[in-house]
Design an enzyme around this catalytic site. Structure first.
Site, PDB file in Angstrom:
ATOM      1  N   GLY A 178       0.777  -1.224   0.000  1.00  0.00           N
ATOM      2  CA  GLY A 178       0.000   0.000   0.000  1.00  0.00           C
ATOM      3  C   GLY A 178       0.809   1.275   0.000  1.00  0.00           C
ATOM      4  O   GLY A 178       0.253   2.366  -0.124  1.00  0.00           O
ATOM      5  N   ARG A 205       4.337 -10.172  -8.051  1.00  0.00           N
ATOM      6  CA  ARG A 205       4.313  -9.072  -9.004  1.00  0.00           C
ATOM      7  C   ARG A 205       3.180  -8.133  -8.598  1.00  0.00           C
ATOM      8  O   ARG A 205       2.273  -8.513  -7.864  1.00  0.00           O
ATOM      9  CB  ARG A 205       4.086  -9.585 -10.425  1.00  0.00           C
ATOM     10  CG  ARG A 205       5.242 -10.422 -10.975  1.00  0.00           C
ATOM     11  CD  ARG A 205       5.046 -10.674 -12.452  1.00  0.00           C
ATOM     12  NE  ARG A 205       6.062 -11.535 -13.010  1.00  0.00           N
ATOM     13  CZ  ARG A 205       7.265 -11.129 -13.395  1.00  0.00           C
ATOM     14  NH1 ARG A 205       7.607  -9.869 -13.259  1.00  0.00           N
ATOM     15  NH2 ARG A 205       8.136 -11.978 -13.910  1.00  0.00           N
ATOM     16  N   THR A 208      -2.201  -4.138  -8.159  1.00  0.00           N
ATOM     17  CA  THR A 208      -2.776  -2.792  -8.246  1.00  0.00           C
ATOM     18  C   THR A 208      -1.741  -1.717  -7.945  1.00  0.00           C
ATOM     19  O   THR A 208      -2.052  -0.537  -8.024  1.00  0.00           O
ATOM     20  CB  THR A 208      -3.956  -2.635  -7.269  1.00  0.00           C
ATOM     21  OG1 THR A 208      -3.499  -2.888  -5.934  1.00  0.00           O
ATOM     22  CG2 THR A 208      -5.075  -3.602  -7.610  1.00  0.00           C
ATOM     23  N   SER A 209      -0.521  -2.090  -7.610  1.00  0.00           N
ATOM     24  CA  SER A 209       0.530  -1.115  -7.296  1.00  0.00           C
ATOM     25  C   SER A 209       1.393  -0.862  -8.534  1.00  0.00           C
ATOM     26  O   SER A 209       1.333  -1.611  -9.507  1.00  0.00           O
ATOM     27  CB  SER A 209       1.406  -1.628  -6.147  1.00  0.00           C
ATOM     28  OG  SER A 209       2.199  -2.713  -6.573  1.00  0.00           O
ATOM     29  N   ASP A 266     -10.347  -6.768   0.678  1.00  0.00           N
ATOM     30  CA  ASP A 266      -9.017  -6.907   1.273  1.00  0.00           C
ATOM     31  C   ASP A 266      -9.161  -6.939   2.793  1.00  0.00           C
ATOM     32  O   ASP A 266      -8.642  -6.088   3.506  1.00  0.00           O
ATOM     33  CB  ASP A 266      -8.122  -5.738   0.841  1.00  0.00           C
ATOM     34  CG  ASP A 266      -6.640  -6.039   1.066  1.00  0.00           C
ATOM     35  OD1 ASP A 266      -6.310  -7.217   1.312  1.00  0.00           O
ATOM     36  OD2 ASP A 266      -5.835  -5.103   1.013  1.00  0.00           O
ATOM     37  N   SER A 274      -3.463 -15.141   3.361  1.00  0.00           N
ATOM     38  CA  SER A 274      -2.650 -14.992   2.150  1.00  0.00           C
ATOM     39  C   SER A 274      -1.168 -14.927   2.483  1.00  0.00           C
ATOM     40  O   SER A 274      -0.346 -15.672   1.928  1.00  0.00           O
ATOM     41  CB  SER A 274      -3.084 -13.730   1.402  1.00  0.00           C
ATOM     42  OG  SER A 274      -2.203 -13.438   0.340  1.00  0.00           O
TER      43      SER A 274
END
Length: 510
Positions: A178, A205, A208-209, A266, A274
């Site tokens: 984040g 990988r 969303t970043s 999330d 995860s």
């Protein structure tokens, strides 16, 4: 060579249908009547004892699939694992029995460990459609008990490969993400390797970043290592920086992520399962977990961070992992570069002890490396931070990084920052009061990162820095004009940087 009677021949069709398995059947099929399958949501494809569930599409184009062929999209072909031309047959697929447990979860019931294991195994085997995965995720997001999180973690770790390093101490470091530019792992790993601890660092990988650790490391070296190659690198150099998706660790998590991200699901429960499932599957025994906190970070309050830490600690203890949770500042990006090439530049500047290296990236990496080294029973308590700095200052960490790069396979041609550039300038004098991590990351992605390694943002100002009218706050780098225009448009609308309470909106070409 024709297929046996009652069979079709496999043909690879170069169509990307991620995350689903999709197969293509000619309307003039010589073996099956397509109309019999059109109402089915899934069919089962079998070849040489291997099988998979797939979505069927009917085609009238013989260039895609001839009457005696079954076309397999890129994902389906890879997952079935049979060669082109092999005999294949199809039949109606039986819906996964684990969907009954999903329906019970939707009704508000608690699932048993066996039910969770069945769901995770079916997801890892691609037996669920994206709609069915979404149903499971949304039901789990409404409420998940601590015991369900524990069962999910164990099931996800067992759903793919598991690595045993035959060592009592295998360390790792992970950040929940984040925060753009937070590439501390690429500094921590060589410091730890130089000290002599085992650190098989597998990273994802970007989803969303603007860049994941694997994307940034790929600027310098090959990251698509097999398990055997990964073991060889770690045996020789004590550490690696590899792409976890290539070694099949907790594959159910990779499938879940493809649906979680578009839905912006999330939850801390899913996050715990995860992260810890992948660390367990990777053979880690001791982990430092970085939780950045900030107004635009994933975790935005102390109370939220504490709840996440306690759940992490509980599940870690139950599955036999030692975890040290560190709260860090998540109010702004770390370092100056955002995007693979620019982040790799920052990492190497820190490892080279260059005078202009980002001080915040260096300080955070030393903090986290110190906490990892504190796991070493032969190191005096509390001396990890000092030892980390010694290894960095002496150049031993840099030497370790160069060896890791060579062992993984040094990149043939260094990538460069995108040549299309625009600077975002201050419209008035003041002080940088805030930086929106989420928006800055979006602008960098629109610029083309991480698909284009050279795309991203180069920051010139950070929070607390004085600003004069006309000063450049950051520079956008792009490789393609369409991406460049998208990124500029978003930055012009709102740059993500606030000077004395006013967002900067103007961009200037250079």
């Amino acid at each position: 060579m024709p297929a046996p009677d009652g069979h079709l021949k496999i043909k690879r069709v170069a169509i990307d249908t991620e995350p689903e398995n999709t197969v293509f059947l000619s309307r003039q099929c010589a073996v099956y009547r397509p109309e019999e399958f059109r109402a089915l949501k899934k069919i089962e494809v079998t070849s040489g004892g291997k099988s998979l569930l797939a979505t069927l599409s009917i085609t009238d184009d013989h260039a895609i699939t001839a009457p005696d062929e079954l076309g397999l999209g890129v994902q389906a072909f890879r997952r079935l694992g049979a060669p082109e031309g092999a005999a294949v047959e199809i039949e109606q697929a039986t819906p996964p029995r684990s969907l009954d447990a999903v329906r019970r979860k939707i009704a508000g019931e608690v699932m048993s460990p066996d039910e969770i294991k069945a769901i995770i195994n079916d997801i890892a085997a691609h037996r669920y459609s994206p709609m069915e995965i979404a149903a499971y995720l949304i039901a789990a997001a409404s409420f998940t008990t601590t015991d369900e999180v524990l069962a999910m973690t164990r099931a996800m770790a067992a759903s793919g490969a598991q690595i045993d390093w035959d060592a009592p101490l295998v360390v790792d470091k992970h950040c929940i993400g984040g925060i753009p530019g937070n590439r501390t792992s690429m500094i921590v790993a060589p410091i730890v390797a130089a000290h002599g601890l085992t650190m098989p660092k597998t990273s994802s990988r970007a989803i969303t970043s603007p860049s994941g650790t694997a994307d940034t490391m790929e600027v310098l070296a090959n990251v698509a290592l097999s398990i055997d190659e990964m073991k060889d690198v770690v045996e020789r150099e004590h550490a690696c920086l590899a792409w976890g998706g290539h070694v099949n660790l907790s594959p159910a998590d990779d499938v879940l992520i493809t649906v979680e991200r578009p839905l912006s699901i999330d939850t801390r429960e899913q996050m715990v399962a995860s992260i810890l499932s992948k660390k367990l599957a990777a053979g880690s025994t001791h982990i430092v977990l970085d939780i950045p906190m900030g107004p635009t970070a994933k975790v935005r309050s102390q109370s939220e961070a504490v709840r996440l830490r306690k759940l992490m600690e509980y599940v870690s203890a139950e599955i036999g992992l030692v975890i040290d949770v560190v709260f860090t500042d998540g109010a702004q990006p770390v370092g100056r570069g955002i995007g693979p090439v620019l982040e790799a530049r920052d990492v190497m500047a820190v490892l080279n002890n260059e005078a202009h290296a980002p001080a915040d990236l260096r300080a955070r990496a030393l903090l986290l490396a110190g906490r990892v080294l504190d796991f070493d029973p032969d190191l005096r308590g509390g001396m990890g931070r000092k030892r980390a700095q010694e290894l960095l200052d002496s150049g031993k960490a840099l030497a370790a990084m160069e060896r890791i790069i060579d062992a993984q396979g040094r990149a043939d041609k260094p990538a460069c920052a995108g040549e299309l550039t625009a600077e975002i300038i201050a419209t008035h004098e003041g002080v940088v009061a805030a930086m929106d991590c989420f928006r800055i990351a979006r602008i960098a992605r629109l610029a083309g990162a991480p698909m284009d390694k050279g795309a991203g943002i180069d920051l010139f100002k950070k929070m607390g820095d004085p600003v004069k009218k006309g000063d450049a706050l950051y520079r956008i780098h792009s490789c393609f004009s369409s991406d460049f225009e998208f990124a500029k448009a978003m930055a012009h609308e709102h740059s993500g940087v606030t000077v004395d309470g006013a967002p900067v909106r103007k961009s200037v070409h250079t």
